[in-house]
Design a protein around this motif. Structure first.
Motif, mmCIF file in Angstrom:
data_model
loop_
_atom_site.group_PDB
_atom_site.id
_atom_site.type_symbol
_atom_site.label_atom_id
_atom_site.label_comp_id
_atom_site.label_asym_id
_atom_site.label_seq_id
_atom_site.Cartn_x
_atom_site.Cartn_y
_atom_site.Cartn_z
ATOM 1 N N VAL A 138 0.917 -31.391 38.468
ATOM 2 C CA VAL A 138 -0.519 -31.602 38.265
ATOM 3 C C VAL A 138 -1.231 -30.263 38.103
ATOM 4 O O VAL A 138 -2.113 -30.111 37.254
ATOM 5 N N ASP A 139 -0.850 -29.271 38.906
ATOM 6 C CA ASP A 139 -1.458 -27.938 38.779
ATOM 7 C C ASP A 139 -1.216 -27.372 37.384
ATOM 8 O O ASP A 139 -2.132 -26.825 36.744
ATOM 9 N N SER A 140 0.019 -27.478 36.892
ATOM 10 C CA SER A 140 0.357 -26.967 35.574
ATOM 11 C C SER A 140 -0.410 -27.718 34.485
ATOM 12 O O SER A 140 -0.901 -27.108 33.522
ATOM 13 N N TYR A 141 -0.522 -29.013 34.654
ATOM 14 C CA TYR A 141 -1.239 -29.836 33.664
ATOM 15 C C TYR A 141 -2.713 -29.456 33.629
ATOM 16 O O TYR A 141 -3.300 -29.315 32.545
ATOM 17 N N PHE A 142 -3.297 -29.252 34.783
ATOM 18 C CA PHE A 142 -4.722 -28.910 34.835
ATOM 19 C C PHE A 142 -4.980 -27.541 34.201
ATOM 20 O O PHE A 142 -6.028 -27.334 33.580
ATOM 21 N N GLU A 143 -4.037 -26.630 34.320
ATOM 22 C CA GLU A 143 -4.182 -25.331 33.655
ATOM 23 C C GLU A 143 -4.291 -25.519 32.144
ATOM 24 O O GLU A 143 -5.087 -24.852 31.478
ATOM 25 N N LYS A 144 -3.503 -26.428 31.593
ATOM 26 C CA LYS A 144 -3.559 -26.695 30.153
ATOM 27 C C LYS A 144 -4.873 -27.374 29.782
ATOM 28 O O LYS A 144 -5.461 -27.062 28.733
ATOM 29 N N VAL A 145 -5.314 -28.291 30.621
ATOM 30 C CA VAL A 145 -6.605 -28.946 30.375
ATOM 31 C C VAL A 145 -7.707 -27.902 30.322
ATOM 32 O O VAL A 145 -8.563 -27.913 29.420
ATOM 33 N N MET A 146 -7.687 -26.984 31.263
ATOM 34 C CA MET A 146 -8.742 -25.976 31.303
ATOM 35 C C MET A 146 -8.613 -24.977 30.150
ATOM 36 O O MET A 146 -9.624 -24.439 29.680
ATOM 37 N N ALA A 147 -7.407 -24.720 29.687
ATOM 38 C CA ALA A 147 -7.244 -23.855 28.517
ATOM 39 C C ALA A 147 -7.916 -24.494 27.308
ATOM 40 O O ALA A 147 -8.557 -23.815 26.495
ATOM 41 N N ILE A 148 -7.793 -25.800 27.181
ATOM 42 C CA ILE A 148 -8.473 -26.546 26.115
ATOM 43 C C ILE A 148 -9.981 -26.435 26.278
ATOM 44 O O ILE A 148 -10.717 -26.187 25.312
ATOM 45 N N VAL A 149 -10.458 -26.627 27.493
ATOM 46 C CA VAL A 149 -11.900 -26.545 27.766
ATOM 47 C C VAL A 149 -12.452 -25.194 27.312
ATOM 48 O O VAL A 149 -13.478 -25.116 26.624
ATOM 49 N N HIS A 150 -11.777 -24.123 27.670
ATOM 50 C CA HIS A 150 -12.274 -22.792 27.342
ATOM 51 C C HIS A 150 -12.233 -22.518 25.841
ATOM 52 O O HIS A 150 -13.175 -21.927 25.287
ATOM 53 N N LYS A 151 -11.177 -22.935 25.173
ATOM 54 C CA LYS A 151 -11.080 -22.701 23.736
ATOM 55 C C LYS A 151 -12.121 -23.511 22.963
ATOM 56 O O LYS A 151 -12.654 -23.046 21.946
ATOM 57 N N GLN A 152 -12.407 -24.699 23.428
ATOM 58 C CA GLN A 152 -13.425 -25.489 22.748
ATOM 59 C C GLN A 152 -14.821 -24.953 23.031
ATOM 60 O O GLN A 152 -15.681 -24.970 22.144
ATOM 61 N N ARG A 153 -15.044 -24.477 24.225
ATOM 62 C CA ARG A 153 -16.323 -23.830 24.520
ATOM 63 C C ARG A 153 -16.527 -22.631 23.597
ATOM 64 O O ARG A 153 -17.650 -22.371 23.131
#
Length: 598
Positions: free
Chosen positions: A216-231
């Motif tokens: 879950v920690d690893s998955y959330f890191e990827k989710v947040m990488a998406i968030v930052h790139k889209q921002r």
């Protein structure tokens, strides 16, 4: 749904300081979750002296077709403020009229729910996955009233609540009006919870699945990488209501694959076996749905405002709202390092092949394809259609147009690109939530890249169905665009073999050799080129001995009558895309700026 921040502030202020305000009270319980039932009660007060019209929605935010949620509502009763049972009549399948009340009505019913995705609801002993329009009834003429809802969770199952609704206390939540309520899905389960602060706002993930904490920690890191790139594309996050955004992710054997955007949250679901590693499961859907917080939720077509919960919602802008979002889905994964540049570029051929080789462009342009959403967006029907020949998904069509627009802009002078154009749409329409029309997009593109460029793009590819010159565009950025199977002969319509009999997998594709030969989906194909289909595993085995332009005989049976026709084979039109590592340095630099958003 579109709501100004001022409205939310005023509603919050009035509610919090205790001014008198009539609130609709909801309560839901899950004692019979094992059989997929919920018991729901709605308390309406201060009603006008006339029949109360209580309805279930017929559609849901993010969907465009009808879904008739009333079909799973039963055991309906209504009582007045003194507990007396009231008369209920049914003027139509979606509505219950309650008469004889004294200004107060307690409306009760049982809901059956067993599909866990972005459109429907699912209740069992693993979770209560609630899409609000599929769960809760509402009353006409009182849509403006604030709503409080109490979720009587199953403590014995360690259930918790995740939603974009504002938390009041314990398991009680608040919405400022019906539109916001119906746009606020809920996941109730024993889920994993992760969050991160981004620019002063909370990005939260409630993940209901079987996984380890490390996964879950690893998955959330990827989710947040998406968030930052889209921002980075838009330059900022929207101002989320209550300063929070929530991913509601449900990956379990009993769930169904889907993704559905909402104003301050998204549902992403999938049928994941218990023992399947989490890894990158549904991560592309995460990318797609989060991009919607700008493009569709706030950069919003005027055709979807206000959203109609009683009828299908038709929009001619879905090629932009859904299609351009689909374009960024994979591009963001590459920029975030979740997939490689090579992986991203290689899959671009799939969408281009689909659009370029579809006869649908002979019937509808991208705007008209968007109009088809009420018929194709998870809509249900039993009569056959001819969509193989007449329809191209506005997701795919819009995605390859977004690709073409981005590469075309990057081929102009002035360091132009689609990122900055989307940012311009955000600044001029999304940030202040001004609904746009197709003419507005055209005008914005004219202001950004010039009238000649904008007119050419819209006149050829939006109001018409011409195809951009992808060969030139790919060459301009150091990519390879070439035949996938040079010299391969095809019949133009796929044939499957079962028990020695071949049948078309779809309707015959208009213009294909099979179509011109008059072979249709109901025919039994027994022999191709003298080879019995009972003696081969696939038609490709037979065709591998032929070249485009060769003539081949096909023996078929239709309603007991045998027929032999001669067919001229054609070349496989499929193309392949890849990164050209031998491209000159200036093209490689352009490609890098595109893929890395430099």
């Amino acid at each position: 749904m579109k709501r100004s921040i001022l409205l939310f502030f005023i509603t919050f202020l009035v509610h919090s300081v205790g001014f008198s305000q009539t609130t609709t009270q909801y309560e839901i319980s899950f004692d019979n979750a094992v059989h997929h039932e919920a018991e729901i009660s709605i308390h309406f007060q201060n009603l006008e002296e006339k029949e109360l019209e209580v309805r279930m929605s017929r559609t849901s935010p993010g969907r465009y077709a009808l879904h008739e949620f009333a079909k799973n509502v039963y055991a309906v009763k209504a009582f007045d403020g003194d507990g007396n049972e009231l008369k209920i009549t049914r003027p139509n399948p979606h509505q219950w009229n309650v008469s004889g009340h004294n200004g107060t009505v307690r409306f009760e019913y049982t809901l059956f729910a067993n599909r866990g995705d972005g459109t429907y609801s699912q209740i069992d002993e693993s979770h209560a996955h609630l899409n609000i329009p599929a769960t809760f009834a509402w009353a006409r003429n009182y849509e403006h009233r604030p709503i409080e809802v109490t979720f009587n969770v199953r403590d014995d199952l360690n259930w918790k609540v995740a939603t974009q609704l504002r938390h009041l206390e314990e398991n009680r939540y608040y919405a400022p009006d019906l539109d916001y309520f119906l746009d606020s899905p809920v996941e109730i389960a024993d889920f994993f919870l992760r969050d991160e602060n981004v620019d002063g706002q909370t990005i939260r993930m409630a993940l209901h699945t079987h996984a380890t904490e490390a996964e879950v920690d690893s998955y959330f890191e990827k989710v947040m990488a998406i968030v930052h790139k889209q921002r980075d594309v838009f330059g900022e996050l929207p101002d989320f209501d209550y300063g929070e955004y929530t991913f509601l992710n449900c990956y379990s054997p009993n769930a169904s694959g889907d993704g559905m955007e909402h104003r301050n949250s998204t549902v992403v679901s999938g049928t994941k076996p218990i023992d399947q590693p989490l890894e990158d499961y549904r991560i592309s859907t995460i990318s797609h749905e989060f991009f919607h917080i700008w493009n569709v939720e706030r950069i919003r077509p005027a055709s979807l405002e206000p959203f109609d919960f009683e009828e299908a919602n038709m929009s001619g802008e879905l090629w932009f709202a859904e299609g351009f979002t689909s374009y960024y889905t994979g591009l963001i994964l590459a920029r975030a390092g979740i997939i490689t540049e090579e992986q991203y570029v290689e899959v671009l051929s799939g969408g281009i092949n689909f659009v370029a080789n579809s006869t649908g462009r002979n019937y509808f342009n991208p705007i008209e394809m968007s109009y088809q959403a009420p018929f194709v967006d998870a809509a249900r029907s039993v009569d056959p259609t001819n969509r193989e020949n007449t329809f191209i998904s506005y997701y795919t069509y819009g995605s390859v147009l977004g690709l073409a627009l981005d590469l075309s802009l990057r081929d102009l002078d002035g360091d132009l690109n689609l990122d900055d154009f989307m940012k311009q749409m955000w600044e001029n329409y999304g940030r202040d939530e001004i609904p746009y029309t197709i003419r507005d997009i055209r005008a914005e593109l004219s202001a950004y890249a010039g009238k000649e460029f904008s007119d050419d793009f819209f006149d050829n590819y939006i109001y018409n169905s011409k195809l951009p010159d992808y060969q030139r565009l790919f060459d301009s950025i150091g990519l390879t665009f070439e035949e996938a199977n040079p010299g391969r002969a095809v019949l133009g319509t796929s044939i499957s073999i079962n028990n020695g009999i071949g049948r078309l997998q779809t309707n015959a594709i208009v213009g294909s050799p099979i179509y011109e030969a008059g072979i249709n989906r109901n025919d039994e194909i027994l022999e191709i080129g003298g080879a019995l289909l009972s003696e081969v595993e696939s038609v490709d085995e037979i065709l591998s001995d032929y070249q485009p332009g060769d003539t081949i005989s096909i023996r078929t049976v239709r309603t007991g009558e045998e027929r032999i026709v001669d067919v001229e084979l054609v070349a496989d039109p499929s193309i392949r895309t890849s990164v050209n590592r031998e491209a000159e340095s200036r093209l490689a630099e352009k490609r890098s700026r595109w893929l890395k958003s430099m």
